[in-house]
Design a protein around this motif. Structure first.
Motif, PDB file in Angstrom:
ATOM      1  N   LYS A 174       0.842  -1.189   0.000  1.00 61.51           N
ATOM      2  CA  LYS A 174       0.000   0.000   0.000  1.00 61.51           C
ATOM      3  C   LYS A 174       0.884   1.249   0.000  1.00 61.51           C
ATOM      4  O   LYS A 174       1.820   1.349   0.800  1.00 61.51           O
ATOM      5  N   ILE A 175       0.574   2.162  -0.909  1.00 57.80           N
ATOM      6  CA  ILE A 175       1.297   3.431  -0.985  1.00 57.80           C
ATOM      7  C   ILE A 175       0.237   4.528  -1.021  1.00 57.80           C
ATOM      8  O   ILE A 175      -0.252   4.898  -2.098  1.00 57.80           O
ATOM      9  N   ALA A 229       7.950  10.954  -3.216  1.00 62.92           N
ATOM     10  CA  ALA A 229       8.974  11.890  -2.748  1.00 62.92           C
ATOM     11  C   ALA A 229       9.506  11.450  -1.390  1.00 62.92           C
ATOM     12  O   ALA A 229       8.870  10.654  -0.676  1.00 62.92           O
ATOM     13  N   LYS A 230      10.638  11.940  -1.053  1.00 62.18           N
ATOM     14  CA  LYS A 230      11.271  11.668   0.234  1.00 62.18           C
ATOM     15  C   LYS A 230      10.284  11.944   1.367  1.00 62.18           C
ATOM     16  O   LYS A 230       9.643  12.992   1.409  1.00 62.18           O
ATOM     17  N   GLY A 231      10.134  10.967   2.253  1.00 66.63           N
ATOM     18  CA  GLY A 231       9.220  11.105   3.379  1.00 66.63           C
ATOM     19  C   GLY A 231       7.900  10.373   3.204  1.00 66.63           C
ATOM     20  O   GLY A 231       7.179  10.145   4.186  1.00 66.63           O
ATOM     21  N   ASP A 232       7.554   9.982   1.973  1.00 66.23           N
ATOM     22  CA  ASP A 232       6.320   9.224   1.749  1.00 66.23           C
ATOM     23  C   ASP A 232       6.447   7.822   2.335  1.00 66.23           C
ATOM     24  O   ASP A 232       7.543   7.261   2.413  1.00 66.23           O
ATOM     25  N   HIS A 233       5.322   7.230   2.699  1.00 65.84           N
ATOM     26  CA  HIS A 233       5.324   5.919   3.336  1.00 65.84           C
ATOM     27  C   HIS A 233       4.882   4.816   2.376  1.00 65.84           C
ATOM     28  O   HIS A 233       4.024   5.022   1.514  1.00 65.84           O
ATOM     29  N   ILE A 234       5.478   3.651   2.567  1.00 63.06           N
ATOM     30  CA  ILE A 234       5.135   2.450   1.816  1.00 63.06           C
ATOM     31  C   ILE A 234       4.915   1.335   2.829  1.00 63.06           C
ATOM     32  O   ILE A 234       5.777   1.087   3.685  1.00 63.06           O
ATOM     33  N   TYR A 235       3.785   0.656   2.740  1.00 58.79           N
ATOM     34  CA  TYR A 235       3.462  -0.416   3.678  1.00 58.79           C
ATOM     35  C   TYR A 235       3.461  -1.749   2.942  1.00 58.79           C
ATOM     36  O   TYR A 235       2.798  -1.904   1.922  1.00 58.79           O
ATOM     37  N   VAL A 236       4.206  -2.709   3.493  1.00 60.65           N
ATOM     38  CA  VAL A 236       4.236  -4.050   2.904  1.00 60.65           C
ATOM     39  C   VAL A 236       3.748  -5.043   3.956  1.00 60.65           C
ATOM     40  O   VAL A 236       4.304  -5.123   5.062  1.00 60.65           O
ATOM     41  N   TYR A 237       2.710  -5.787   3.601  1.00 64.13           N
ATOM     42  CA  TYR A 237       2.092  -6.749   4.503  1.00 64.13           C
ATOM     43  C   TYR A 237       2.585  -8.158   4.170  1.00 64.13           C
ATOM     44  O   TYR A 237       2.769  -8.504   3.006  1.00 64.13           O
ATOM     45  N   ARG A 238       2.777  -8.957   5.220  1.00 66.41           N
ATOM     46  CA  ARG A 238       3.295 -10.313   5.045  1.00 66.41           C
ATOM     47  C   ARG A 238       2.280 -11.346   5.502  1.00 66.41           C
ATOM     48  O   ARG A 238       1.393 -11.067   6.299  1.00 66.41           O
ATOM     49  N   SER A 239       2.449 -12.566   5.019  1.00 63.97           N
ATOM     50  CA  SER A 239       1.518 -13.642   5.329  1.00 63.97           C
ATOM     51  C   SER A 239       1.584 -14.081   6.784  1.00 63.97           C
ATOM     52  O   SER A 239       0.660 -14.733   7.278  1.00 63.97           O
ATOM     53  N   ASP A 240       2.669 -13.725   7.481  1.00 58.08           N
ATOM     54  CA  ASP A 240       2.792 -14.095   8.895  1.00 58.08           C
ATOM     55  C   ASP A 240       2.225 -13.016   9.811  1.00 58.08           C
ATOM     56  O   ASP A 240       2.413 -13.064  11.031  1.00 58.08           O
ATOM     57  N   GLY A 241       1.545 -12.025   9.253  1.00 57.60           N
ATOM     58  CA  GLY A 241       0.925 -10.990  10.059  1.00 57.60           C
ATOM     59  C   GLY A 241       1.799  -9.778  10.319  1.00 57.60           C
ATOM     60  O   GLY A 241       1.333  -8.774  10.857  1.00 57.60           O
ATOM     61  N   LYS A 242       3.053  -9.833   9.931  1.00 58.15           N
ATOM     62  CA  LYS A 242       3.951  -8.709  10.144  1.00 58.15           C
ATOM     63  C   LYS A 242       3.735  -7.647   9.064  1.00 58.15           C
ATOM     64  O   LYS A 242       3.401  -7.969   7.916  1.00 58.15           O
ATOM     65  N   VAL A 243       3.938  -6.397   9.453  1.00 55.53           N
ATOM     66  CA  VAL A 243       3.791  -5.282   8.524  1.00 55.53           C
ATOM     67  C   VAL A 243       5.051  -4.427   8.591  1.00 55.53           C
ATOM     68  O   VAL A 243       5.488  -4.030   9.681  1.00 55.53           O
ATOM     69  N   ALA A 244       5.634  -4.158   7.446  1.00 56.59           N
ATOM     70  CA  ALA A 244       6.832  -3.324   7.366  1.00 56.59           C
ATOM     71  C   ALA A 244       6.444  -1.974   6.770  1.00 56.59           C
ATOM     72  O   ALA A 244       5.911  -1.926   5.660  1.00 56.59           O
ATOM     73  N   ARG A 245       6.700  -0.908   7.524  1.00 55.70           N
ATOM     74  CA  ARG A 245       6.466   0.418   6.968  1.00 55.70           C
ATOM     75  C   ARG A 245       7.810   1.023   6.584  1.00 55.70           C
ATOM     76  O   ARG A 245       8.701   1.174   7.412  1.00 55.70           O
ATOM     77  N   TYR A 246       7.931   1.337   5.312  1.00 58.35           N
ATOM     78  CA  TYR A 246       9.141   1.975   4.812  1.00 58.35           C
ATOM     79  C   TYR A 246       8.867   3.457   4.566  1.00 58.35           C
ATOM     80  O   TYR A 246       7.741   3.861   4.269  1.00 58.35           O
ATOM     81  N   THR A 247       9.922   4.249   4.665  1.00 58.37           N
ATOM     82  CA  THR A 247       9.826   5.670   4.326  1.00 58.37           C
ATOM     83  C   THR A 247      10.756   5.947   3.163  1.00 58.37           C
ATOM     84  O   THR A 247      11.937   5.565   3.197  1.00 58.37           O
ATOM     85  N   VAL A 248      10.221   6.587   2.132  1.00 60.12           N
ATOM     86  CA  VAL A 248      11.015   6.876   0.939  1.00 60.12           C
ATOM     87  C   VAL A 248      12.184   7.780   1.294  1.00 60.12           C
ATOM     88  O   VAL A 248      12.023   8.798   1.973  1.00 60.12           O
TER      89      VAL A 248
END
Length: 262
Positions: free
Chosen positions: A118-119, A187-206
């Motif tokens: 999700k972006i 742009a720098k500072g925007d968030h990217i969310y990656v969801y995993r099958s084990d329930g974990k969620v990684a939020r990255y920042t550009v």
């Protein structure tokens, strides 16, 4: 800075291409850091460099010092330019967090995968499929019949874990816009969310974004080892060649892990 640990990506095959077709992801060579073979995007003859002869690309690389010293921050309506070939990945935009511990058991590792990306900034909410190497050493892309599907290279780290995780997606298909059509607006500072099958969620920042020629793709910067959890999103950009069914450039988004759940 501590010595970076080797990520699964850097242990991958020395000749890895992300092949583009139509409006798909462009070709990218992934090699060992000490050996970077020429890139062939499948739209023309084999480069002479594969036969040991100098090409215009090599001369262009020699002038890379004229490019920006670092990857730019990007932004809507801001022209994207490449950084110098030797430039490192951009620095994190916000404080980072420790990587998610790697999945240890073989059984758990086999069933754990990223499922959705999700972006919010560019209204992306898409499933993630797996892409892998073909017998020819080419990394596949999501089917053109599924324009809203992204592809995670299953030999790169799981999102959230140490190293650069790779996710690609089409910019367009014959039927129109695809999932990463607006990727160049990040742009720098925007968030990217990656969801995993084990329930974990990684939020990255550009941390940065650039548009690079396929002929001078910054392999080290995109696929090199990192000492934290990072993400690379890749799609096509530049001029579309209808005859070759290929774009001239790639758009690369760099992001770092800034929050995790689960």
């Amino acid at each position: 800075m501590t010595q970076p640990q080797k990520s699964p990506t850097s242990r991958a095959t020395p000749a890895l291409l992300i092949a583009g077709s139509l409006g798909g992801v462009g070709a990218i060579m992934v090699g060992l850091l000490s050996f970077i073979p020429p890139v062939d995007d499948g739209s023309g003859p084999v480069p002479q460099a594969q036969q040991g002869e100098p090409t215009a690309v090599q001369f262009q690389n020699a002038g890379a010092f004229q490019l920006a010293p670092t990857v730019g921050p990007g932004g809507k309506d801001v022209p994207l330019t490449p950084a110098r070939l030797e430039a490192p990945p951009p620095l994190a935009a916000v404080p980072t967090v420790a990587a998610i511990p790697p999945v240890k058991s073989k059984a758990a590792k086999a069933r754990t995968r990223p499922t959705r990306i999700k972006i919010p900034e560019i209204k992306v909410n898409a499933r993630i499929g797996a892409v892998k190497l073909t017998k020819a050493g080419v990394l596949g892309t999501p089917p053109l019949s599924k324009p809203n599907l992204t592809g995670w290279y299953n030999k790169s780290p799981l999102p959230g874990e140490l190293g650069p995780s790779i996710i690609n997606g089409h910019v367009s298909t014959k039927k129109g816009a695809a999932v990463f059509k607006r990727l160049g607006e990040l742009a720098k500072g925007d968030h990217i969310y990656v969801y995993r099958s084990d329930g974990k969620v990684a939020r990255y920042t550009v941390s940065g974004i650039e548009q690079v020629s396929k002929k001078t793709f910054p392999t080290n910067r995109v696929y090199g080892n990192t000492n934290d959890a990072q993400l690379r999103l890749i799609t096509c950009g530049g001029v579309y060649n209808k005859k070759a069914h290929s774009y001239t450039d790639n758009i690369v988004v760099y992001a770092t892990l800034s929050k995790k759940k689960g």
